[in-house]
Design a protein around this motif. Structure first.
Motif, short mmCIF file in Angstrom:
data_model
loop_
_atom_site.label_atom_id
_atom_site.label_comp_id
_atom_site.label_asym_id
_atom_site.label_seq_id
_atom_site.Cartn_x
_atom_site.Cartn_y
_atom_site.Cartn_z
N ALA A 85 -4.09 5.61 2.69
CA ALA A 85 -2.70 5.60 3.16
C ALA A 85 -2.06 6.98 2.98
O ALA A 85 -2.31 7.67 1.99
CB ALA A 85 -1.89 4.56 2.41
N VAL A 86 -1.26 7.36 3.96
CA VAL A 86 -0.56 8.65 3.96
C VAL A 86 0.89 8.43 4.38
O VAL A 86 1.16 7.67 5.32
CB VAL A 86 -1.23 9.65 4.93
N ILE A 87 1.80 9.09 3.69
CA ILE A 87 3.21 9.11 4.08
C ILE A 87 3.60 10.56 4.31
O ILE A 87 3.37 11.42 3.45
CB ILE A 87 4.11 8.51 2.98
N HIS A 88 4.16 10.85 5.48
CA HIS A 88 4.58 12.21 5.79
C HIS A 88 6.03 12.44 5.37
O HIS A 88 6.77 11.50 5.11
CB HIS A 88 4.42 12.48 7.29
N GLU A 89 6.40 13.69 5.30
CA GLU A 89 7.78 14.03 4.98
C GLU A 89 8.72 13.53 6.07
O GLU A 89 8.35 13.44 7.25
CB GLU A 89 7.93 15.54 4.82
N LYS A 127 14.22 4.67 0.89
CA LYS A 127 14.39 4.96 2.31
C LYS A 127 13.53 4.04 3.15
O LYS A 127 13.99 3.43 4.13
CB LYS A 127 14.02 6.42 2.60
N ILE A 128 12.26 3.94 2.79
CA ILE A 128 11.31 3.13 3.56
C ILE A 128 11.68 1.66 3.53
O ILE A 128 11.49 0.93 4.51
CB ILE A 128 9.88 3.37 3.05
N GLU A 129 12.23 1.21 2.44
CA GLU A 129 12.62 -0.20 2.30
C GLU A 129 13.55 -0.64 3.41
O GLU A 129 13.51 -1.80 3.86
CB GLU A 129 13.31 -0.40 0.93
N PHE A 167 3.58 13.91 2.47
CA PHE A 167 4.41 13.76 1.27
C PHE A 167 3.65 13.04 0.16
O PHE A 167 3.78 13.38 -1.02
CB PHE A 167 5.68 12.99 1.62
N ALA A 168 2.86 12.02 0.51
CA ALA A 168 2.12 11.26 -0.49
C ALA A 168 0.85 10.70 0.15
O ALA A 168 0.83 10.41 1.35
CB ALA A 168 2.97 10.12 -1.06
N ALA A 169 -0.19 10.53 -0.67
CA ALA A 169 -1.46 10.02 -0.14
C ALA A 169 -2.25 9.37 -1.26
O ALA A 169 -2.10 9.71 -2.44
CB ALA A 169 -2.28 11.15 0.49
N GLY A 170 -3.13 8.44 -0.89
CA GLY A 170 -3.97 7.79 -1.87
C GLY A 170 -4.88 6.76 -1.25
O GLY A 170 -4.81 6.50 -0.03
N TRP A 172 0.82 -1.21 0.00
CA TRP A 172 0.00 0.00 0.00
C TRP A 172 0.86 1.26 0.00
O TRP A 172 0.57 2.21 -0.73
CB TRP A 172 -0.93 -0.01 1.21
N LEU A 173 1.91 1.27 0.80
CA LEU A 173 2.77 2.45 0.85
C LEU A 173 3.54 2.64 -0.45
O LEU A 173 3.67 3.76 -0.96
CB LEU A 173 3.74 2.34 2.02
N PHE A 174 4.05 1.55 -1.00
CA PHE A 174 4.84 1.66 -2.23
C PHE A 174 3.99 2.08 -3.42
O PHE A 174 4.51 2.66 -4.38
CB PHE A 174 5.56 0.35 -2.51
N TYR A 175 2.69 1.80 -3.36
CA TYR A 175 1.81 2.30 -4.42
C TYR A 175 1.84 3.82 -4.48
O TYR A 175 1.72 4.42 -5.55
CB TYR A 175 0.38 1.80 -4.20
#
Length: 255
Positions: A92-96, A42-44, A78-81, A24-27
């Motif tokens: 899902a949301v990823i912050h800076e 980085k997340i990996e 930073f990213a959302a979807g 979900w995050l990598f999408y």
């Protein structure tokens, strides 16, 4: 939405992201866009090191030996979807990144335990957007202001109540906090009426007429004070006008 936790790997920390969490995050981080691809890398290599401060569904990613910094200030998105299944809806949301740690949030509808098999219906993310397209998810109308033609595009999404700037070099759509941007817009327009200045939602109201040049000037002022992207300000011409010490800029096209 009634979010539920996603403790697929249990709640002991540190732990690795579960396969579903990672997918979900990598999408949200498409590999074909350099800025998002770097975040994916980085997340990996990070671990889930604890819960975040602001939601029961948020987690902090960091190095294995790190402790979650719960004293950190709120960090921009930073990213959302969203991913829609017959069984559930995932947002899902990823912050800076902040001091080596990244907060994520994965909320969903339905029961706490997901079935092993999910039947996907559709998905969308802001990370896929490019100039000329409708709004992610619903194709609603957008307003595009081309700050640097072909390279930097400011976007006003009325239906989504969001503002972002597209940067062609990195491929990233950088979210811009509405209130901060509106404050700079009020400086550009020299408006001090509290009924207007304190009502940032006006930026999405078609009856609140705004010129492209005003929105462009507001972005240049915002980016100068709270850098979102690297921008060569020498390609813009100063108007020599001053508003309490702030230089304004006029957008122009070379050639």
């Amino acid at each position: 939405m009634n979010p539920n936790d996603l403790p697929e790997n249990g709640e002991s920390f540190p732990r690795k992201l579960s396969p579903r969490e990672k997918e979900w995050l990598f999408y949200l981080l498409p590999r074909d866009r350099p800025g998002y691809s770097a975040y994916r890398d980085k997340i990996e290599n990070l671990f889930v090191i604890g819960h975040g401060n602001f939601s029961s569904t948020s987690y902090i990613l960091g190095k294995y030996e790190d402790k979650a910094d719960l004293a950190a200030p709120p960090v921009p998105v930073f990213a959302a979807g969203s991913i829609f299944y017959k069984e559930t809806e995932v947002y899902a949301v990823i912050h800076e990144e902040f001091e080596g740690q990244i907060e994520i949030d994965i909320s969903r509808t339905g029961s706490k335990v997901l079935p092993k098999e999910l039947h996907e219906l559709k998905r969308w993310t802001y990370s896929d957007w490019k100039p000329g397209k409708g709004a992610p998810g619903d194709s609603s109308a957008l307003r595009e202001i081309h700050i640097v033609p072909g390279r930097v595009v400011l976007v006003i999404a009325g239906e989504h109540k969001r503002i972002w700037v597209y940067e062609a070099q990195s491929g990233v759509n950088h979210f811009i906090p509405v209130t901060n941007f509106f404050n700079d817009l009020m400086r550009v327009r020299n408006i001090r009426d509290p009924k207007i200045v304190l009502n940032s939602s006006l930026i999405f109201d078609p009856s609140f007429e705004l010129k492209d040049e005003e929105l462009g000037q507001a972005f240049l002022l915002y980016n100068k004070n709270r850098k979102k992207i690297s921008l060569d300000y020498s390609i813009f011409v100063s108007t020599e006008k001053k508003d309490k010490g702030h230089s304004l800029f006029r957008i122009f096209k070379r050639g």
